[in-house]
Design a protein around this motif. Sequence first.
Motif, PDB file in Angstrom:
ATOM      1  N   THR A 164      62.268  44.309  19.275  1.00 28.21           N
ATOM      2  CA  THR A 164      63.493  44.329  20.075  1.00 28.21           C
ATOM      3  C   THR A 164      64.727  44.592  19.225  1.00 28.21           C
ATOM      4  N   ALA A 165      64.851  43.883  18.106  1.00 24.97           N
ATOM      5  CA  ALA A 165      66.031  44.036  17.253  1.00 24.97           C
ATOM      6  C   ALA A 165      66.096  45.430  16.634  1.00 24.97           C
ATOM      7  N   LEU A 166      64.954  45.929  16.188  1.00 23.10           N
ATOM      8  CA  LEU A 166      64.930  47.264  15.596  1.00 23.10           C
ATOM      9  C   LEU A 166      65.263  48.336  16.627  1.00 23.10           C
ATOM     10  N   LEU A 167      64.738  48.186  17.823  1.00 18.06           N
ATOM     11  CA  LEU A 167      65.028  49.161  18.873  1.00 18.06           C
ATOM     12  C   LEU A 167      66.508  49.161  19.231  1.00 18.06           C
ATOM     13  N   ALA A 168      67.121  47.996  19.205  1.00 20.87           N
ATOM     14  CA  ALA A 168      68.552  47.918  19.473  1.00 20.87           C
ATOM     15  C   ALA A 168      69.346  48.615  18.370  1.00 20.87           C
ATOM     16  N   ARG A 169      68.878  48.480  17.132  1.00 24.89           N
ATOM     17  CA  ARG A 169      69.578  49.101  16.001  1.00 24.89           C
ATOM     18  C   ARG A 169      69.536  50.622  16.064  1.00 24.89           C
ATOM     19  N   VAL A 170      68.443  51.178  16.564  1.00 27.28           N
ATOM     20  CA  VAL A 170      68.287  52.633  16.544  1.00 27.28           C
ATOM     21  C   VAL A 170      68.671  53.294  17.862  1.00 27.28           C
ATOM     22  N   ALA A 171      69.096  52.493  18.838  1.00 24.64           N
ATOM     23  CA  ALA A 171      69.343  53.028  20.184  1.00 24.64           C
ATOM     24  C   ALA A 171      70.373  54.147  20.195  1.00 24.64           C
ATOM     25  N   THR A 172      71.385  54.063  19.349  1.00 26.29           N
ATOM     26  CA  THR A 172      72.457  55.061  19.358  1.00 26.29           C
ATOM     27  C   THR A 172      72.360  56.055  18.208  1.00 26.29           C
ATOM     28  N   LEU A 173      71.308  55.957  17.405  1.00 25.00           N
ATOM     29  CA  LEU A 173      71.163  56.849  16.260  1.00 25.00           C
ATOM     30  C   LEU A 173      70.611  58.209  16.687  1.00 25.00           C
ATOM     31  N   LYS A 174      70.899  59.219  15.900  1.00 25.65           N
ATOM     32  CA  LYS A 174      70.306  60.529  16.114  1.00 25.65           C
ATOM     33  C   LYS A 174      68.829  60.481  15.735  1.00 25.65           C
ATOM     34  N   PRO A 175      67.997  61.373  16.317  1.00 28.28           N
ATOM     35  CA  PRO A 175      66.556  61.337  16.018  1.00 28.28           C
ATOM     36  C   PRO A 175      66.234  61.369  14.535  1.00 28.28           C
ATOM     37  N   ASP A 180      64.360  58.187   9.740  1.00 25.56           N
ATOM     38  CA  ASP A 180      64.584  57.559   8.445  1.00 25.56           C
ATOM     39  C   ASP A 180      64.264  56.072   8.484  1.00 25.56           C
ATOM     40  N   VAL A 181      64.674  55.412   9.581  1.00 25.21           N
ATOM     41  CA  VAL A 181      64.396  53.985   9.721  1.00 25.21           C
ATOM     42  C   VAL A 181      62.894  53.745   9.829  1.00 25.21           C
ATOM     43  N   ILE A 182      62.236  54.504  10.677  1.00 26.84           N
ATOM     44  CA  ILE A 182      60.796  54.337  10.904  1.00 26.84           C
ATOM     45  C   ILE A 182      60.000  54.612   9.645  1.00 26.84           C
ATOM     46  N   ARG A 183      60.421  55.634   8.909  1.00 26.12           N
ATOM     47  CA  ARG A 183      59.677  56.053   7.724  1.00 26.12           C
ATOM     48  C   ARG A 183      59.517  54.919   6.706  1.00 26.12           C
ATOM     49  N   ASP A 184      60.510  54.056   6.607  1.00 29.26           N
ATOM     50  CA  ASP A 184      60.507  52.999   5.603  1.00 29.26           C
ATOM     51  C   ASP A 184      59.866  51.706   6.078  1.00 29.26           C
ATOM     52  N   LEU A 185      59.388  51.664   7.325  1.00 24.72           N
ATOM     53  CA  LEU A 185      58.808  50.434   7.859  1.00 24.72           C
ATOM     54  C   LEU A 185      57.326  50.322   7.503  1.00 24.72           C
ATOM     55  N   PRO A 186      56.832  49.077   7.392  1.00 23.98           N
ATOM     56  CA  PRO A 186      55.374  48.898   7.262  1.00 23.98           C
ATOM     57  C   PRO A 186      54.672  49.428   8.496  1.00 23.98           C
ATOM     58  N   GLY A 187      53.394  49.709   8.371  1.00 25.55           N
ATOM     59  CA  GLY A 187      52.636  50.358   9.441  1.00 25.55           C
ATOM     60  C   GLY A 187      52.743  49.692  10.797  1.00 25.55           C
ATOM     61  N   GLU A 188      52.553  48.359  10.873  1.00 24.91           N
ATOM     62  CA  GLU A 188      52.582  47.670  12.157  1.00 24.91           C
ATOM     63  C   GLU A 188      53.965  47.728  12.780  1.00 24.91           C
ATOM     64  N   ALA A 192      55.264  49.453  16.284  1.00 29.27           N
ATOM     65  CA  ALA A 192      55.966  48.659  17.287  1.00 29.27           C
ATOM     66  C   ALA A 192      57.222  49.387  17.759  1.00 29.27           C
ATOM     67  N   VAL A 193      57.949  49.994  16.816  1.00 31.17           N
ATOM     68  CA  VAL A 193      59.150  50.744  17.191  1.00 31.17           C
ATOM     69  C   VAL A 193      58.769  52.000  17.966  1.00 31.17           C
ATOM     70  N   ALA A 194      57.770  52.730  17.469  1.00 29.28           N
ATOM     71  CA  ALA A 194      57.346  53.957  18.148  1.00 29.28           C
ATOM     72  C   ALA A 194      56.908  53.665  19.580  1.00 29.28           C
ATOM     73  N   SER A 195      56.186  52.576  19.766  1.00 34.60           N
ATOM     74  CA  SER A 195      55.699  52.228  21.099  1.00 34.60           C
ATOM     75  C   SER A 195      56.841  51.851  22.033  1.00 34.60           C
ATOM     76  N   GLY A 196      57.939  51.355  21.470  1.00 27.46           N
ATOM     77  CA  GLY A 196      59.066  50.937  22.285  1.00 27.46           C
ATOM     78  C   GLY A 196      60.007  52.060  22.690  1.00 27.46           C
ATOM     79  N   LEU A 197      59.863  53.233  22.086  1.00 25.21           N
ATOM     80  CA  LEU A 197      60.703  54.380  22.444  1.00 25.21           C
ATOM     81  C   LEU A 197      60.128  55.084  23.671  1.00 25.21           C
TER      82      LEU A 197
END
Length: 421
Positions: A164-175, A180-188, A192-197
Amino acid sequence: MQRRSRVFVGRLAGTEVFDPIGDKVGKVHDVVVLFRLVGAPLAVGLVIEVTGRKRVFLPLSRVTSIANGQVITTGLVNIRKFAQRSTETLALSEILDRRVSFKDGSGDATVIDLSIEEQRRADWRVSEVYVKTDKNGPHGGESLIVGVGDLNGLATGKEGQAATALLARVATLKPADVADVIRDLPGERRMAVASGLNDERLAEVLSELGDDERVEIMSDLDIERAADVLDVMQPDDAADLVADLPANHAALLLERMDPEEADDVRRLLTYDERTAGGLMTTEPIILSPEATVAQALASARRKDVTPALAATVFVARPPLETPTGRFIGVVHLQRALREPPSTLVGRIVDSDLEPLLPEDTIGTVARRLATYNLTALPVVDESRLLLGAVSIDDVLDHLLPDDWRTSPDDESDMRVGESNA
Protein backbone atom coordinates in the motif's frame (compact mmCIF):
# COMPACT_ATOMS: atom_id res chain seq x y z
CA MET A 1 21.62 19.51 15.28
CA GLN A 2 19.51 19.41 18.41
CA ARG A 3 19.70 16.30 20.54
CA ARG A 4 16.81 13.84 20.50
CA SER A 5 15.66 14.80 17.02
CA ARG A 6 12.87 12.51 15.85
CA VAL A 7 11.67 11.99 12.28
CA PHE A 8 9.03 9.70 10.78
CA VAL A 9 10.61 8.06 7.76
CA GLY A 10 7.41 8.16 5.70
CA ARG A 11 7.68 11.94 5.66
CA LEU A 12 11.27 11.79 4.45
CA ALA A 13 10.39 10.32 1.06
CA GLY A 14 11.10 12.93 -1.60
CA THR A 15 12.64 15.39 0.86
CA GLU A 16 15.27 17.53 -0.84
CA VAL A 17 18.89 17.25 0.28
CA PHE A 18 21.17 20.30 0.29
CA ASP A 19 24.84 20.94 0.95
CA PRO A 20 25.95 23.59 3.50
CA ILE A 21 25.90 26.44 0.97
CA GLY A 22 22.37 25.68 -0.20
CA ASP A 23 23.04 23.78 -3.43
CA LYS A 24 20.65 20.91 -4.03
CA VAL A 25 22.33 17.50 -3.91
CA GLY A 26 19.30 15.28 -4.52
CA LYS A 27 16.21 13.95 -2.77
CA VAL A 28 15.60 11.18 -0.25
CA HIS A 29 14.58 7.85 -1.73
CA ASP A 30 14.79 5.60 1.33
CA VAL A 31 16.28 5.07 4.80
CA VAL A 32 18.78 2.28 5.50
CA VAL A 33 18.18 0.35 8.74
CA LEU A 34 20.24 -2.35 10.47
CA PHE A 35 18.42 -4.83 12.73
CA ARG A 36 20.44 -6.19 15.66
CA LEU A 37 20.03 -9.20 17.94
CA VAL A 38 19.98 -6.89 20.96
CA GLY A 39 18.79 -3.31 21.13
CA ALA A 40 16.81 -1.02 18.88
CA PRO A 41 17.45 -1.14 15.10
CA LEU A 42 20.01 1.39 13.87
CA ALA A 43 19.28 3.91 11.13
CA VAL A 44 22.64 4.25 9.40
CA GLY A 45 21.98 6.35 6.32
CA LEU A 46 19.80 7.67 3.56
CA VAL A 47 19.55 6.51 -0.02
CA ILE A 48 19.34 9.69 -2.06
CA GLU A 49 18.52 10.15 -5.73
CA VAL A 50 21.00 12.45 -7.43
CA THR A 51 21.59 13.65 -10.99
CA GLY A 52 20.42 11.19 -13.64
CA ARG A 53 18.20 9.27 -11.17
CA LYS A 54 21.26 7.57 -9.75
CA ARG A 55 20.87 6.46 -6.13
CA VAL A 56 23.78 6.80 -3.72
CA PHE A 57 24.33 6.26 -0.01
CA LEU A 58 24.51 9.19 2.42
CA PRO A 59 25.60 8.15 5.95
CA LEU A 60 23.63 9.86 8.69
CA SER A 61 26.99 10.86 10.12
CA ARG A 62 27.17 13.25 7.16
CA VAL A 63 23.78 14.79 7.93
CA THR A 64 23.83 17.95 10.01
CA SER A 65 20.11 18.69 10.05
CA ILE A 66 16.75 17.12 9.24
CA ALA A 67 14.17 19.86 9.70
CA ASN A 68 11.72 22.14 7.91
CA GLY A 69 11.20 19.70 5.05
CA GLN A 70 14.86 19.45 4.05
CA VAL A 71 18.04 17.53 4.81
CA ILE A 72 21.35 19.38 5.19
CA THR A 73 24.62 17.50 4.64
CA THR A 74 28.28 18.26 5.20
CA GLY A 75 28.62 18.40 1.40
CA LEU A 76 30.42 15.08 0.98
CA VAL A 77 28.50 12.55 -1.15
CA ASN A 78 29.84 9.26 -2.45
CA ILE A 79 29.21 9.02 -6.20
CA ARG A 80 29.22 5.20 -6.21
CA LYS A 81 25.81 3.67 -6.93
CA PHE A 82 24.12 2.38 -3.79
CA ALA A 83 24.16 -1.40 -3.48
CA GLN A 84 22.07 -2.82 -0.67
CA ARG A 85 23.93 -5.26 1.58
CA SER A 86 22.39 -8.42 2.95
CA THR A 87 22.36 -6.98 6.49
CA GLU A 88 20.57 -3.80 5.43
CA THR A 89 16.83 -3.18 5.27
CA LEU A 90 15.18 -0.31 3.40
CA ALA A 91 12.58 1.23 5.69
CA LEU A 92 10.25 2.70 3.08
CA SER A 93 10.50 -0.11 0.54
CA GLU A 94 10.58 -3.12 2.86
CA ILE A 95 9.23 -2.30 6.34
CA LEU A 96 6.13 -0.21 5.65
CA ASP A 97 3.06 -2.47 5.25
CA ARG A 98 4.92 -5.25 7.08
CA ARG A 99 2.74 -7.48 9.24
CA VAL A 100 3.76 -7.60 12.92
CA SER A 101 2.35 -8.90 16.20
CA PHE A 102 2.32 -7.50 19.72
CA LYS A 103 4.65 -9.25 22.15
CA ASP A 104 1.94 -9.22 24.84
CA GLY A 105 -0.24 -11.40 22.61
CA SER A 106 -2.85 -8.72 21.98
CA GLY A 107 -3.10 -9.29 18.25
CA ASP A 108 -1.57 -8.38 14.92
CA ALA A 109 -1.06 -5.10 13.10
CA THR A 110 0.34 -3.52 9.93
CA VAL A 111 3.24 -1.06 9.97
CA ILE A 112 2.16 2.35 8.64
CA ASP A 113 5.30 4.31 9.54
CA LEU A 114 8.22 4.33 11.94
CA SER A 115 10.31 7.02 13.56
CA ILE A 116 14.08 7.35 13.83
CA GLU A 117 15.52 9.30 16.74
CA GLU A 118 18.98 10.70 17.33
CA GLN A 119 20.25 9.41 20.66
CA ARG A 120 23.52 11.31 20.42
CA ARG A 121 25.53 12.83 17.56
CA ALA A 122 25.17 10.60 14.47
CA ASP A 123 23.61 7.78 16.51
CA TRP A 124 20.14 7.31 15.01
CA ARG A 125 17.86 4.48 16.10
CA VAL A 126 14.38 3.28 15.24
CA SER A 127 12.39 4.31 18.30
CA GLU A 128 8.65 4.02 17.66
CA VAL A 129 6.36 2.34 15.17
CA TYR A 130 3.02 3.63 13.91
CA VAL A 131 0.73 0.65 13.32
CA LYS A 132 -2.82 -0.09 12.25
CA THR A 133 -4.25 -2.94 14.30
CA ASP A 134 -6.50 -5.62 12.86
CA LYS A 135 -10.22 -4.83 13.02
CA ASN A 136 -11.08 -8.20 14.52
CA GLY A 137 -8.32 -8.02 17.14
CA PRO A 138 -8.40 -6.77 20.73
CA HIS A 139 -7.51 -3.22 19.63
CA GLY A 140 -10.39 -3.10 17.14
CA GLY A 141 -8.63 -1.52 14.18
CA GLU A 142 -7.04 1.33 16.13
CA SER A 143 -4.00 3.26 14.93
CA LEU A 144 -1.32 3.19 17.60
CA ILE A 145 2.23 4.42 18.17
CA VAL A 146 4.17 1.76 20.05
CA GLY A 147 7.76 1.18 21.07
CA VAL A 148 9.89 -0.84 18.72
CA GLY A 149 10.49 -3.35 21.53
CA ASP A 150 6.78 -4.10 21.84
CA LEU A 151 6.54 -5.86 18.48
CA ASN A 152 7.49 -9.19 16.98
CA GLY A 153 8.19 -9.58 13.26
CA LEU A 154 9.46 -6.08 12.55
CA ALA A 155 12.74 -7.43 11.20
CA THR A 156 11.29 -10.20 9.07
CA GLY A 157 7.56 -9.65 8.78
CA LYS A 158 4.98 -12.22 7.80
CA GLU A 159 3.95 -13.64 4.46
CA GLY A 160 1.58 -11.66 2.30
CA GLN A 161 3.03 -8.22 2.98
CA ALA A 162 0.98 -5.61 1.14
CA ALA A 163 2.42 -2.78 -0.93
CA THR A 164 0.00 0.00 0.00
CA ALA A 165 2.69 2.51 0.97
CA LEU A 166 4.82 1.79 -2.08
CA LEU A 167 1.84 2.08 -4.41
CA ALA A 168 0.99 5.43 -2.89
CA ARG A 169 4.57 6.61 -3.44
CA VAL A 170 4.56 5.72 -7.13
CA ALA A 171 0.99 6.79 -7.93
CA THR A 172 2.02 10.12 -9.46
CA LEU A 173 5.37 9.06 -10.92
CA LYS A 174 6.06 8.62 -14.61
CA PRO A 175 6.36 4.99 -15.81
CA ALA A 176 10.15 5.23 -16.14
CA ASP A 177 10.42 6.46 -12.54
CA VAL A 178 8.13 3.68 -11.29
CA ALA A 179 10.38 1.22 -13.11
CA ASP A 180 13.36 2.66 -11.22
CA VAL A 181 11.60 2.06 -7.91
CA ILE A 182 10.56 -1.49 -8.82
CA ARG A 183 13.98 -2.38 -10.17
CA ASP A 184 15.62 -1.89 -6.77
CA LEU A 185 13.07 -3.88 -4.76
CA PRO A 186 13.52 -7.46 -3.54
CA GLY A 187 11.63 -10.03 -5.60
CA GLU A 188 8.57 -10.41 -3.35
CA ARG A 189 8.14 -6.65 -2.92
CA ARG A 190 8.59 -6.14 -6.66
CA MET A 191 5.75 -8.54 -7.36
CA ALA A 192 3.55 -6.97 -4.69
CA VAL A 193 3.87 -3.57 -6.37
CA ALA A 194 3.42 -5.01 -9.87
CA SER A 195 0.29 -6.86 -8.77
CA GLY A 196 -1.14 -3.67 -7.30
CA LEU A 197 -0.85 -1.66 -10.53
CA ASN A 198 -3.73 -1.71 -13.00
CA ASP A 199 -3.18 -3.33 -16.39
CA GLU A 200 -2.46 -0.10 -18.31
CA ARG A 201 -0.06 1.21 -15.68
CA LEU A 202 1.78 -2.10 -15.40
CA ALA A 203 2.08 -2.33 -19.19
CA GLU A 204 3.72 1.12 -19.28
CA VAL A 205 6.11 0.23 -16.47
CA LEU A 206 7.10 -3.11 -18.00
CA SER A 207 8.06 -1.27 -21.20
CA GLU A 208 10.56 0.75 -19.14
CA LEU A 209 12.16 -2.22 -17.36
CA GLY A 210 15.08 -4.30 -18.52
CA ASP A 211 14.58 -7.74 -20.03
CA ASP A 212 15.34 -9.69 -16.84
CA GLU A 213 12.99 -7.72 -14.59
CA ARG A 214 10.00 -7.78 -16.91
CA VAL A 215 10.40 -11.47 -17.72
CA GLU A 216 10.51 -12.20 -13.98
CA ILE A 217 7.33 -10.21 -13.36
CA MET A 218 5.43 -11.66 -16.31
CA SER A 219 6.46 -15.19 -15.37
CA ASP A 220 5.13 -14.75 -11.83
CA LEU A 221 1.82 -13.14 -12.80
CA ASP A 222 -1.32 -15.23 -13.12
CA ILE A 223 -1.57 -16.28 -16.77
CA GLU A 224 -4.88 -14.47 -17.34
CA ARG A 225 -3.57 -11.26 -15.77
CA ALA A 226 -0.37 -11.48 -17.83
CA ALA A 227 -2.37 -11.87 -21.04
CA ASP A 228 -4.53 -8.86 -20.13
CA VAL A 229 -1.39 -6.76 -19.62
CA LEU A 230 -0.01 -7.81 -23.00
CA ASP A 231 -3.32 -6.85 -24.62
CA VAL A 232 -2.93 -3.21 -23.55
CA MET A 233 0.78 -2.91 -24.36
CA GLN A 234 2.00 -1.37 -27.59
CA PRO A 235 2.33 -4.34 -29.99
CA ASP A 236 6.08 -3.81 -30.50
CA ASP A 237 6.70 -3.77 -26.73
CA ALA A 238 4.52 -6.84 -26.28
CA ALA A 239 6.41 -8.65 -29.02
CA ASP A 240 9.77 -7.80 -27.43
CA LEU A 241 8.56 -9.15 -24.09
CA VAL A 242 7.03 -12.33 -25.53
CA ALA A 243 10.25 -13.00 -27.44
CA ASP A 244 12.19 -13.05 -24.15
CA LEU A 245 9.86 -15.51 -22.41
CA PRO A 246 10.30 -19.29 -22.49
CA ALA A 247 8.69 -20.67 -25.65
CA ASN A 248 5.95 -22.69 -23.91
CA HIS A 249 4.97 -19.77 -21.66
CA ALA A 250 4.96 -17.37 -24.61
CA ALA A 251 2.72 -19.70 -26.62
CA LEU A 252 0.27 -20.00 -23.73
CA LEU A 253 0.08 -16.22 -23.34
CA LEU A 254 -0.56 -15.71 -27.06
CA GLU A 255 -3.47 -18.17 -26.83
CA ARG A 256 -5.00 -16.23 -23.92
CA MET A 257 -4.58 -12.79 -25.51
CA ASP A 258 -7.25 -11.02 -27.51
CA PRO A 259 -7.04 -12.66 -30.98
CA GLU A 260 -6.46 -9.39 -32.85
CA GLU A 261 -3.74 -8.24 -30.43
CA ALA A 262 -2.11 -11.68 -30.56
CA ASP A 263 -2.08 -11.60 -34.37
CA ASP A 264 -0.19 -8.28 -34.30
CA VAL A 265 2.37 -9.72 -31.90
CA ARG A 266 2.83 -12.89 -33.94
CA ARG A 267 3.36 -10.80 -37.07
CA LEU A 268 6.03 -8.71 -35.38
CA LEU A 269 7.79 -11.82 -34.07
CA THR A 270 8.49 -12.93 -37.65
CA TYR A 271 10.95 -10.06 -38.13
CA ASP A 272 14.46 -9.70 -36.80
CA GLU A 273 14.37 -7.35 -33.80
CA ARG A 274 17.01 -5.03 -35.29
CA THR A 275 15.13 -4.40 -38.53
CA ALA A 276 12.35 -1.94 -39.34
CA GLY A 277 9.85 -4.80 -39.13
CA GLY A 278 11.05 -5.81 -35.68
CA LEU A 279 11.13 -2.23 -34.40
CA MET A 280 7.78 -1.04 -35.73
CA THR A 281 4.44 -0.75 -33.98
CA THR A 282 1.36 -1.89 -35.86
CA GLU A 283 -0.81 0.82 -34.28
CA PRO A 284 0.31 4.28 -35.43
CA ILE A 285 -2.27 6.96 -36.28
CA ILE A 286 -3.76 5.95 -39.65
CA LEU A 287 -6.44 7.94 -41.46
CA SER A 288 -7.97 7.93 -44.91
CA PRO A 289 -7.38 10.91 -47.23
CA GLU A 290 -11.03 11.93 -46.68
CA ALA A 291 -10.45 12.49 -42.95
CA THR A 292 -10.26 16.07 -41.69
CA VAL A 293 -7.53 17.94 -39.87
CA ALA A 294 -9.87 18.03 -36.86
CA GLN A 295 -9.92 14.21 -36.84
CA ALA A 296 -6.14 14.10 -37.19
CA LEU A 297 -5.62 16.41 -34.21
CA ALA A 298 -8.13 14.45 -32.14
CA SER A 299 -6.25 11.23 -32.92
CA ALA A 300 -2.96 12.83 -31.87
CA ARG A 301 -4.47 13.70 -28.50
CA ARG A 302 -5.24 10.06 -27.69
CA LYS A 303 -3.63 8.98 -24.42
CA ASP A 304 -2.41 5.67 -25.86
CA VAL A 305 -0.36 7.39 -28.59
CA THR A 306 3.23 8.19 -27.65
CA PRO A 307 4.59 11.71 -28.32
CA ALA A 308 6.93 10.32 -30.98
CA LEU A 309 4.03 8.76 -32.90
CA ALA A 310 1.62 11.64 -32.29
CA ALA A 311 3.72 13.96 -34.46
CA THR A 312 2.85 12.04 -37.64
CA VAL A 313 -0.43 10.90 -39.21
CA PHE A 314 -0.11 8.11 -41.78
CA VAL A 315 -2.54 8.33 -44.67
CA ALA A 316 -3.65 5.20 -46.54
CA ARG A 317 -6.53 3.73 -48.49
CA PRO A 318 -8.98 1.52 -46.52
CA PRO A 319 -8.79 -0.80 -44.74
CA LEU A 320 -7.11 1.34 -42.08
CA GLU A 321 -6.02 -1.54 -39.84
CA THR A 322 -2.50 -2.76 -40.62
CA PRO A 323 -1.73 -4.06 -43.13
CA THR A 324 -3.75 -1.27 -44.70
CA GLY A 325 -4.70 -0.41 -48.24
CA ARG A 326 -2.15 1.40 -50.38
CA PHE A 327 0.01 3.85 -48.44
CA ILE A 328 -0.33 7.44 -49.69
CA GLY A 329 1.91 9.52 -47.45
CA VAL A 330 2.10 11.33 -44.14
CA VAL A 331 0.72 14.50 -42.58
CA HIS A 332 3.03 16.20 -40.11
CA LEU A 333 1.32 17.53 -37.01
CA GLN A 334 3.01 20.92 -37.41
CA ARG A 335 1.51 21.29 -40.89
CA ALA A 336 -1.93 20.21 -39.68
CA LEU A 337 -1.88 22.88 -36.97
CA ARG A 338 -1.60 25.57 -39.67
CA GLU A 339 -4.74 24.39 -41.50
CA PRO A 340 -8.46 24.98 -40.86
CA PRO A 341 -10.07 22.04 -38.97
CA SER A 342 -12.25 21.19 -41.98
CA THR A 343 -9.30 20.69 -44.34
CA LEU A 344 -9.01 17.13 -45.71
CA VAL A 345 -5.72 15.45 -44.84
CA GLY A 346 -5.48 14.22 -48.43
CA ARG A 347 -4.93 17.83 -49.50
CA ILE A 348 -1.88 18.38 -47.25
CA VAL A 349 -0.30 14.93 -47.41
CA ASP A 350 3.47 14.64 -47.87
CA SER A 351 3.84 11.94 -50.52
CA ASP A 352 7.57 12.46 -51.06
CA LEU A 353 8.68 10.69 -47.88
CA GLU A 354 10.33 7.40 -48.78
CA PRO A 355 8.94 4.62 -46.58
CA LEU A 356 10.97 1.84 -45.00
CA LEU A 357 10.85 -1.83 -45.92
CA PRO A 358 10.53 -4.44 -43.15
CA GLU A 359 14.04 -5.79 -43.79
CA ASP A 360 15.78 -2.39 -43.56
CA THR A 361 18.39 -2.44 -40.81
CA ILE A 362 18.30 -0.34 -37.65
CA GLY A 363 21.19 1.67 -39.08
CA THR A 364 19.13 2.57 -42.13
CA VAL A 365 16.20 3.53 -39.90
CA ALA A 366 18.35 5.73 -37.66
CA ARG A 367 19.99 7.52 -40.60
CA ARG A 368 16.63 8.18 -42.27
CA LEU A 369 15.14 9.61 -39.08
CA ALA A 370 18.18 11.83 -38.54
CA THR A 371 18.39 12.97 -42.17
CA TYR A 372 14.82 14.24 -42.29
CA ASN A 373 14.51 15.26 -38.61
CA LEU A 374 11.53 12.96 -38.06
CA THR A 375 10.19 11.15 -35.03
CA ALA A 376 8.53 8.28 -36.94
CA LEU A 377 8.73 6.58 -40.33
CA PRO A 378 6.26 4.35 -42.20
CA VAL A 379 7.02 0.70 -42.98
CA VAL A 380 5.44 -0.80 -46.11
CA ASP A 381 5.55 -4.13 -47.92
CA GLU A 382 6.39 -4.74 -51.59
CA SER A 383 2.83 -3.78 -52.60
CA ARG A 384 3.12 -0.49 -50.67
CA LEU A 385 0.62 -1.57 -48.04
CA LEU A 386 1.31 0.11 -44.69
CA LEU A 387 2.52 -2.44 -42.13
CA GLY A 388 3.30 -0.08 -39.27
CA ALA A 389 5.65 2.69 -38.19
CA VAL A 390 9.01 2.94 -36.44
CA SER A 391 9.36 5.70 -33.85
CA ILE A 392 12.59 7.24 -32.68
CA ASP A 393 12.18 6.07 -29.08
CA ASP A 394 12.23 2.42 -30.16
CA VAL A 395 15.35 3.00 -32.23
CA LEU A 396 17.13 4.63 -29.30
CA ASP A 397 16.18 1.71 -27.03
CA HIS A 398 18.13 -0.61 -29.32
CA LEU A 399 21.08 1.70 -30.05
CA LEU A 400 21.85 2.59 -26.43
CA PRO A 401 23.85 0.17 -24.22
CA ASP A 402 21.84 -2.61 -22.59
CA ASP A 403 22.24 -1.01 -19.13
CA TRP A 404 21.30 2.54 -20.18
CA ARG A 405 18.25 2.58 -17.91
CA THR A 406 20.39 2.07 -14.81
CA SER A 407 23.40 4.17 -15.83
CA PRO A 408 23.66 7.74 -14.50
CA ASP A 409 23.34 10.64 -16.92
CA ASP A 410 26.12 12.69 -15.38
CA GLU A 411 28.40 12.19 -12.39
CA SER A 412 30.60 15.20 -12.93
CA ASP A 413 28.94 17.49 -10.39
CA MET A 414 29.06 15.12 -7.41
CA ARG A 415 31.81 15.33 -4.82
CA VAL A 416 33.58 12.23 -3.60
CA GLY A 417 32.94 11.38 0.04
CA GLU A 418 32.80 8.09 1.87
CA SER A 419 31.47 4.65 1.00
CA ASN A 420 28.55 2.75 2.52
CA ALA A 421 28.86 2.67 6.29
